[in-house]
Design a protein around this motif. Structure first.
Motif, PDB file in Angstrom:
ATOM      1  N   ARG A 134       0.834  -1.212   0.000  1.00 13.97           N
ATOM      2  CA  ARG A 134       0.000   0.000   0.000  1.00 13.97           C
ATOM      3  C   ARG A 134       0.864   1.255   0.000  1.00 13.97           C
ATOM      4  O   ARG A 134       0.491   2.271  -0.600  1.00 13.97           O
ATOM      5  CB  ARG A 134      -0.929   0.001   1.226  1.00 13.97           C
ATOM      6  N   GLU A 135       1.992   1.193   0.679  1.00 12.64           N
ATOM      7  CA  GLU A 135       2.894   2.343   0.710  1.00 12.64           C
ATOM      8  C   GLU A 135       3.471   2.606  -0.675  1.00 12.64           C
ATOM      9  O   GLU A 135       3.595   3.764  -1.102  1.00 12.64           O
ATOM     10  CB  GLU A 135       4.010   2.098   1.726  1.00 12.64           C
ATOM     11  N   ILE A 136       3.834   1.544  -1.380  1.00 11.55           N
ATOM     12  CA  ILE A 136       4.342   1.712  -2.746  1.00 11.55           C
ATOM     13  C   ILE A 136       3.241   2.270  -3.647  1.00 11.55           C
ATOM     14  O   ILE A 136       3.461   3.195  -4.435  1.00 11.55           O
ATOM     15  CB  ILE A 136       4.863   0.377  -3.309  1.00 11.55           C
ATOM     16  N   LEU A 137       2.033   1.714  -3.521  1.00 11.51           N
ATOM     17  CA  LEU A 137       0.911   2.180  -4.333  1.00 11.51           C
ATOM     18  C   LEU A 137       0.586   3.639  -4.049  1.00 11.51           C
ATOM     19  O   LEU A 137       0.248   4.405  -4.967  1.00 11.51           O
ATOM     20  CB  LEU A 137      -0.319   1.305  -4.053  1.00 11.51           C
ATOM     21  N   LYS A 138       0.682   4.029  -2.784  1.00 11.15           N
ATOM     22  CA  LYS A 138       0.382   5.405  -2.388  1.00 11.15           C
ATOM     23  C   LYS A 138       1.245   6.413  -3.129  1.00 11.15           C
ATOM     24  O   LYS A 138       0.782   7.523  -3.453  1.00 11.15           O
ATOM     25  CB  LYS A 138       0.584   5.541  -0.872  1.00 11.15           C
ATOM     26  N   HIS A 139       2.470   6.051  -3.429  1.00 11.71           N
ATOM     27  CA  HIS A 139       3.400   6.976  -4.090  1.00 11.71           C
ATOM     28  C   HIS A 139       3.585   6.646  -5.570  1.00 11.71           C
ATOM     29  O   HIS A 139       4.563   7.081  -6.182  1.00 11.71           O
ATOM     30  CB  HIS A 139       4.741   6.951  -3.367  1.00 11.71           C
ATOM     31  N   THR A 140       2.677   5.877  -6.125  1.00 10.82           N
ATOM     32  CA  THR A 140       2.723   5.547  -7.547  1.00 10.82           C
ATOM     33  C   THR A 140       1.696   6.396  -8.291  1.00 10.82           C
ATOM     34  O   THR A 140       0.517   6.445  -7.903  1.00 10.82           O
ATOM     35  CB  THR A 140       2.416   4.046  -7.766  1.00 10.82           C
ATOM     36  N   ALA A 141       2.128   7.072  -9.341  1.00 11.86           N
ATOM     37  CA  ALA A 141       1.237   7.958 -10.098  1.00 11.86           C
ATOM     38  C   ALA A 141       0.064   7.177 -10.679  1.00 11.86           C
ATOM     39  O   ALA A 141       0.170   5.981 -10.977  1.00 11.86           O
ATOM     40  CB  ALA A 141       2.029   8.641 -11.219  1.00 11.86           C
TER      41      ALA A 141
END
Length: 457
Positions: free
Chosen positions: A239-246
């Motif tokens: 979720r953290e990676i997804l949060k910062h993915t455009a």
């Protein structure tokens, strides 16, 4: 002006379990969140204390080997950061944390085998069968995480950044189903490890390891519990990676798919682990009479909660709340194994009622009111009652604090709702079951009253 005070460094949170403060001798174990909580079953009310070896001089404490926290921006060329947006830098940091966590996990699993398993086997401190039970399928987990780490490193560009990695996770996550057997074995593994710690050779070996720098002040069970901690952290990491993915990034769809996959895997393993724990305790119930056997126990696949209790005279009990039946037992040793001897007839959940008692209401010692007794001993009580024919029996349980009492009441309320018993009126108690003969090993001071207290402090 520089200060001479020594500042304690903040330790980095490495797992969801670390977000939860340690609980000392928790009186209530909720089974519905097995994976989210560390399976830190102590040797059932026996505090885990390592006594110093009398034949050795007290040595100076060894310096602890600390694991350095690494950030992506500190590991690779800083000049690259000037070309990336703040959001992209955070994305790279999150991806790097995932990769670094895999490396740390692999190192810890290999260390558990090299520093604990192999020496204890070679020195005959434990048998191969015992070690296989305690370590379970830990060996098989190492190649899985080595595979993911290798894939993530291959996807990393020469400058250290990673553009696409969602497809890697989608292809790799299904292999985590192999965690089913490892996590399901943890209850039995922890029980055996606690039992073996009573052997002075095992205790001495584990204490020496704990005092060594390589352990980082972690005991053997901490190492064996690391895979479970890692498993429940994956949803948070992704979720953290997804949060910062455009929103227009090709990885976004893969990451959303990966998050759904890991949530399903964790939920399935959680169910399997709960069923395994339920079966473990069912197999360790000892019946004084055949009449105590109950089909509701045999058919139970869910153990809602259980905890160590004491009656109003101080005799300890252990209560199990299965999905359809409440079982009151006493912990006993049988064939050098910790078992649970039924103390009363099992109580069907659909028929029991509960009552939240005010502080001071409970009668202590069978005669003196709490108002004339130690005030602390009359706090946090609740009562469950059950009617069998014309007889009524009640149990007064004491929680270690208000929070734990509410946990018990919530568990009972939820179990009654699931069993179709609804939410009972706490002011119209039902009566429990008839008393059953108690064995000689039981504390006869409790024979005149079934009031119990849940206090594991």
């Amino acid at each position: 002006e520089p200060s001479n005070k020594r500042v304690k460094p903040l330790s980095r949170v490495t797992s969801l379990a670390n977000l939860i403060p340690p609980v000392k001798a928790t009186p209530l174990k909720r089974i519905g969140q097995t994976l989210q909580r560390s399976i830190s079953f102590r040797s059932e009310s026996r505090p885990e204390i390592f006594t110093p070896r009398p034949w050795t001089r007290s040595a100076a404490p060894a310096s602890t080997k600390r694991r350095d926290s690494k950030l992506w921006s500190e590991t690779f060329d800083v000049r690259l950061n000037q070309m990336l947006t703040s959001k992209e830098i955070k994305r790279q940091e999150a991806i790097f944390e995932l990769s670094q966590g895999e490396q740390d996990l692999i190192e810890d699993l290999k260390l558990a085998k090299k520093a604990y398993h192999d020496p204890m086997l070679k020195l005959s401190i434990m048998t191969e069968q015992e070690l296989n039970q305690i370590f379970g399928t830990l060996d098989s987990l190492i190649p899985l995480h080595e595979d993911l780490l290798s894939r993530l490193r291959e996807a990393r560009k020469p400058d250290g950044s990673t553009e696409h990695m969602g497809h890697i996770l989608v292809g790799w996550l299904p292999c985590l189903n192999s965690y089913n057997s490892y996590c399901s074995n943890q209850v039995a593994a922890k029980a055996l490890l606690d039992h073996k710690k009573q052997d002075h050779r095992v205790q001495d070996f584990l204490q020496r390891c704990l005092e060594s720098p390589f352990s980082r002040k972690l005991d053997l069970w901490n190492f064996l519990d690391i895979p479970r901690s890692r498993l429940v952290k994956y949803p948070l990491l992704l979720r953290e990676i997804l949060k910062h993915t455009a929103n227009d990034h090709p990885d976004r769809q893969h990451l959303e798919e990966a998050i759904n996959m890991i949530q399903g895997i964790v939920a399935e393993i959680n169910v399997k682990t709960g069923e395994s724990e339920c079966q473990y305790y069912k197999e360790r119930l000892l019946y004084l009479e055949e009449s105590q056997r109950d089909l509701l126990i045999d058919s139970s696949r869910v153990l809602s909660c259980h905890g160590e209790l004491k009656n109003n005279r101080g005799a300890k009990l252990h209560v199990f709340l299965f999905q359809d039946v409440l079982v009151v037992t006493r912990a006993v040793t049988h064939n050098e194994q910790l078992c649970y001897q039924l103390y009363r007839q099992p109580i069907p959940v659909k028929d029991l009622q509960w009552e939240d008692l005010q502080d001071g209401e409970v009668r202590l010692g069978g005669s003196i009111r709490g108002a004339f007794s130690n005030n602390e001993r009359t706090k946090n009580f609740f009562r469950v009652t059950f009617r069998c024919g014309s007889q009524t029996q009640s149990y007064s349980f004491q929680a270690s604090d208000t929070f734990n009492k509410q946990q018990w009441l919530n568990c009972i309320r939820q179990a009654k709702g699931a069993a179709g018993g609804g939410d009972p009126d706490p002011q119209s108690p039902q009566s429990p079951v008839r008393d059953t003969p108690k064995p000689e090993r039981m504390d006869q001071s409790d024979s005149e009253s079934s009031d119990c207290s849940m206090d594991t402090s």
